[in-house]
Design a protein around this motif. Sequence first.
Motif, PDB file in Angstrom:
ATOM      1  N   GLN A  19      25.327  49.131  77.142  1.00  0.00           N
ATOM      2  CA  GLN A  19      25.703  49.733  75.863  1.00  0.00           C
ATOM      3  C   GLN A  19      26.050  48.657  74.844  1.00  0.00           C
ATOM      4  OE1 GLN A  19      29.068  50.339  74.355  1.00  0.00           O
ATOM      5  NE2 GLN A  19      28.985  52.437  73.655  1.00  0.00           N
ATOM      6  N   ARG A  20      26.728  47.605  75.293  1.00  0.00           N
ATOM      7  CA  ARG A  20      27.073  46.506  74.377  1.00  0.00           C
ATOM      8  C   ARG A  20      25.817  45.762  73.915  1.00  0.00           C
ATOM      9  NH1 ARG A  20      31.774  46.098  77.699  1.00  0.00           N
ATOM     10  NH2 ARG A  20      30.977  44.392  78.971  1.00  0.00           N
ATOM     11  N   VAL A  21      24.822  45.657  74.806  1.00  0.00           N
ATOM     12  CA  VAL A  21      23.546  45.038  74.413  1.00  0.00           C
ATOM     13  C   VAL A  21      22.883  45.860  73.309  1.00  0.00           C
ATOM     14  CG1 VAL A  21      21.232  44.385  75.183  1.00  0.00           C
ATOM     15  CG2 VAL A  21      23.205  43.971  76.672  1.00  0.00           C
ATOM     16  N   ALA A  22      22.886  47.186  73.482  1.00  0.00           N
ATOM     17  CA  ALA A  22      22.271  48.055  72.480  1.00  0.00           C
ATOM     18  C   ALA A  22      22.976  47.933  71.132  1.00  0.00           C
ATOM     19  CB  ALA A  22      22.297  49.498  72.972  1.00  0.00           C
ATOM     20  N   LEU A  53      28.030  57.168  74.532  1.00  0.00           N
ATOM     21  CA  LEU A  53      28.895  57.047  75.703  1.00  0.00           C
ATOM     22  C   LEU A  53      28.670  58.152  76.727  1.00  0.00           C
ATOM     23  CD1 LEU A  53      32.291  56.187  73.918  1.00  0.00           C
ATOM     24  CD2 LEU A  53      30.459  54.640  74.619  1.00  0.00           C
ATOM     25  N   SER A  54      27.741  59.052  76.467  1.00  0.00           N
ATOM     26  CA  SER A  54      27.635  60.257  77.283  1.00  0.00           C
ATOM     27  C   SER A  54      27.167  59.980  78.708  1.00  0.00           C
ATOM     28  CB  SER A  54      26.698  61.268  76.622  1.00  0.00           C
ATOM     29  OG  SER A  54      25.407  60.717  76.466  1.00  0.00           O
ATOM     30  N   ASN A  55      26.502  58.851  78.946  1.00  0.00           N
ATOM     31  CA  ASN A  55      25.998  58.560  80.291  1.00  0.00           C
ATOM     32  C   ASN A  55      26.964  57.723  81.125  1.00  0.00           C
ATOM     33  OD1 ASN A  55      23.570  59.915  79.794  1.00  0.00           O
ATOM     34  ND2 ASN A  55      22.629  58.102  78.892  1.00  0.00           N
ATOM     35  N   LEU A  56      28.152  57.476  80.621  1.00  0.00           N
ATOM     36  CA  LEU A  56      29.118  56.623  81.307  1.00  0.00           C
ATOM     37  C   LEU A  56      30.211  57.455  81.965  1.00  0.00           C
ATOM     38  CD1 LEU A  56      29.486  53.939  78.490  1.00  0.00           C
ATOM     39  CD2 LEU A  56      27.909  53.903  80.429  1.00  0.00           C
ATOM     40  N   ASP A  57      30.870  56.867  82.961  1.00  0.00           N
ATOM     41  CA  ASP A  57      31.968  57.585  83.607  1.00  0.00           C
ATOM     42  C   ASP A  57      33.179  57.640  82.681  1.00  0.00           C
ATOM     43  OD1 ASP A  57      33.983  55.352  84.268  1.00  0.00           O
ATOM     44  OD2 ASP A  57      32.166  54.583  85.208  1.00  0.00           O
ATOM     45  N   ALA A  58      34.129  58.530  83.003  1.00  0.00           N
ATOM     46  CA  ALA A  58      35.237  58.842  82.101  1.00  0.00           C
ATOM     47  C   ALA A  58      36.075  57.613  81.763  1.00  0.00           C
ATOM     48  CB  ALA A  58      36.116  59.922  82.718  1.00  0.00           C
ATOM     49  N   LYS A  59      36.390  56.778  82.752  1.00  0.00           N
ATOM     50  CA  LYS A  59      37.236  55.616  82.509  1.00  0.00           C
ATOM     51  C   LYS A  59      36.543  54.617  81.596  1.00  0.00           C
ATOM     52  CE  LYS A  59      40.126  52.196  84.846  1.00  0.00           C
ATOM     53  NZ  LYS A  59      40.597  51.673  86.166  1.00  0.00           N
ATOM     54  N   LEU A  60      35.246  54.384  81.843  1.00  0.00           N
ATOM     55  CA  LEU A  60      34.495  53.445  81.013  1.00  0.00           C
ATOM     56  C   LEU A  60      34.327  53.979  79.601  1.00  0.00           C
ATOM     57  CD1 LEU A  60      33.068  50.759  80.907  1.00  0.00           C
ATOM     58  CD2 LEU A  60      30.996  51.859  81.788  1.00  0.00           C
ATOM     59  N   ARG A  61      34.109  55.297  79.480  1.00  0.00           N
ATOM     60  CA  ARG A  61      34.008  55.890  78.138  1.00  0.00           C
ATOM     61  C   ARG A  61      35.273  55.619  77.342  1.00  0.00           C
ATOM     62  NH1 ARG A  61      31.956  60.608  80.554  1.00  0.00           N
ATOM     63  NH2 ARG A  61      33.881  61.731  80.095  1.00  0.00           N
ATOM     64  N   HIS A  62      36.421  55.790  77.983  1.00  0.00           N
ATOM     65  CA  HIS A  62      37.694  55.562  77.300  1.00  0.00           C
ATOM     66  C   HIS A  62      37.815  54.112  76.846  1.00  0.00           C
ATOM     67  CE1 HIS A  62      41.907  56.133  76.266  1.00  0.00           C
ATOM     68  NE2 HIS A  62      42.189  55.055  76.964  1.00  0.00           N
ATOM     69  N   GLN A  63      37.446  53.174  77.701  1.00  0.00           N
ATOM     70  CA  GLN A  63      37.529  51.753  77.351  1.00  0.00           C
ATOM     71  C   GLN A  63      36.596  51.419  76.186  1.00  0.00           C
ATOM     72  OE1 GLN A  63      36.511  49.881  81.051  1.00  0.00           O
ATOM     73  NE2 GLN A  63      38.553  50.123  81.941  1.00  0.00           N
ATOM     74  N   LEU A  64      35.375  51.949  76.240  1.00  0.00           N
ATOM     75  CA  LEU A  64      34.389  51.599  75.224  1.00  0.00           C
ATOM     76  C   LEU A  64      34.649  52.288  73.889  1.00  0.00           C
ATOM     77  CD1 LEU A  64      31.129  51.405  77.339  1.00  0.00           C
ATOM     78  CD2 LEU A  64      32.483  49.536  76.404  1.00  0.00           C
ATOM     79  N   ARG A  65      35.330  53.424  73.910  1.00  0.00           N
ATOM     80  CA  ARG A  65      35.758  54.025  72.645  1.00  0.00           C
ATOM     81  C   ARG A  65      36.577  53.029  71.846  1.00  0.00           C
ATOM     82  NH1 ARG A  65      38.583  59.569  74.618  1.00  0.00           N
ATOM     83  NH2 ARG A  65      36.817  60.450  75.711  1.00  0.00           N
ATOM     84  N   VAL A 106      27.531  60.476  66.495  1.00  0.00           N
ATOM     85  CA  VAL A 106      27.234  61.837  66.931  1.00  0.00           C
ATOM     86  C   VAL A 106      27.810  62.061  68.320  1.00  0.00           C
ATOM     87  CG1 VAL A 106      25.364  63.285  67.808  1.00  0.00           C
ATOM     88  CG2 VAL A 106      25.192  62.311  65.539  1.00  0.00           C
ATOM     89  N   THR A 107      28.540  63.153  68.500  1.00  0.00           N
ATOM     90  CA  THR A 107      29.089  63.479  69.808  1.00  0.00           C
ATOM     91  C   THR A 107      29.402  64.965  69.907  1.00  0.00           C
ATOM     92  OG1 THR A 107      30.796  62.902  71.441  1.00  0.00           O
ATOM     93  CG2 THR A 107      31.492  63.031  69.146  1.00  0.00           C
ATOM     94  N   HIS A 108      29.447  65.450  71.145  1.00  0.00           N
ATOM     95  CA  HIS A 108      29.947  66.809  71.397  1.00  0.00           C
ATOM     96  C   HIS A 108      31.356  66.742  71.971  1.00  0.00           C
ATOM     97  CE1 HIS A 108      28.390  65.469  75.304  1.00  0.00           C
ATOM     98  NE2 HIS A 108      29.339  66.219  75.809  1.00  0.00           N
TER      99      HIS A 108
END
Length: 358
Positions: free
Chosen positions: A139-142, A160-172, A189-191
């Motif tokens: 994701q950081r590369v993109a 972030l939708s394809n990442l696990d919950a903990k990683l999503r929180h960190q990357l937010r 864009v997010t749901h």
Amino acid sequence: MITFDNIDVTFDGFHALPGFNLTIKEGEFFTLLGPSGCGKSTALRTLAGFIQPAAGDVWIDGKRVTNLPSRRREIGMVFQNYALFPTMSVEDNIAFGLKVSGVARVESARRVAEIAAAVNLTTDQLAKGVAELSGGQQQRVAIARALVLRPKILLLDEPLSNLDAKLRHQLRIQLKELQEQFGITTVYVTHDQDEALTMSDRIAVMNHGRIEQVGTPAEVYNASATEFVCNFIGEVNRLTPGSLGALRSAGAALLDAEGESYVRIEKTRITVPGGHGPAAAAGVGGHGPAAAAGRAVLPGVVRSKQYHGVYSSYKVEAAGGLFKGIIQEHGHPGFGLGDAVEVAIDSSDVLQYAGAGL
């Protein structure tokens, strides 16, 4: 900075965006939020130039770009699946847009190293193939590939939708920090309501191709403009006729007896009879049942409890319905199933719709 002016997007006669109007300010982190199929990605792709509207105009910095090719809009985009080249190294993926644009090799290498450092990609990682990286690193590369072109606008489609919950929180957190660091206008864009509330300067809540409300996270949460927004963001209790009648009897005569009425679960106070006990001690419950005019106090019985660590959530049967509330734990035992409790609701916390006369 960005204006959608009466945009109409159709697919085989279906109006995906009917008369869509929106203005996004320079430098803000703006989120398009809504359920699947609501048109948020369509709006993003229209802005990017991937979709040609049937009517209306898109403006960027006061310039009409409706018919301008995507590559000339000074926009960087990060897709849900990242769209990286699996046979290329990380460095070559980031440099791809620079190569296509004819940037000199020395300048390209300098800019790639600079942006890689900004998104916390190491020299060793730059030499690897993208398949060797974790989902968060990809994701950081993109993001680096989009930012290295120094666009005016960064578009992020469910990144972030394809990442696990903990990683999503960190990357937010990292995404928001990067956006602030570069000062770049970002459309996200997010749901995911939590993503939208924690990251955004402003949010547009969408439903069936239309905008239900635009506002700050606090505005769309605490002063939801429509019943859809109220139900889509966060958790709410729908007031029963009995609880609404109790509020009106307690002095909240301005509440519409016929309106659809809701109160958010964290504003639903659960206490032992008399307004004291664990909820009050935790700062959730009260100051007593007669603390304020317009407060209804409903006798109830605990029907379920879920432990979440920091807090517990309860469902209490009262006034002909089930009311959900939360209580901070702080080590106390809370309530048990079948315990008699009181549910206190302030009229000032009630959100009403459909003919409410407020």
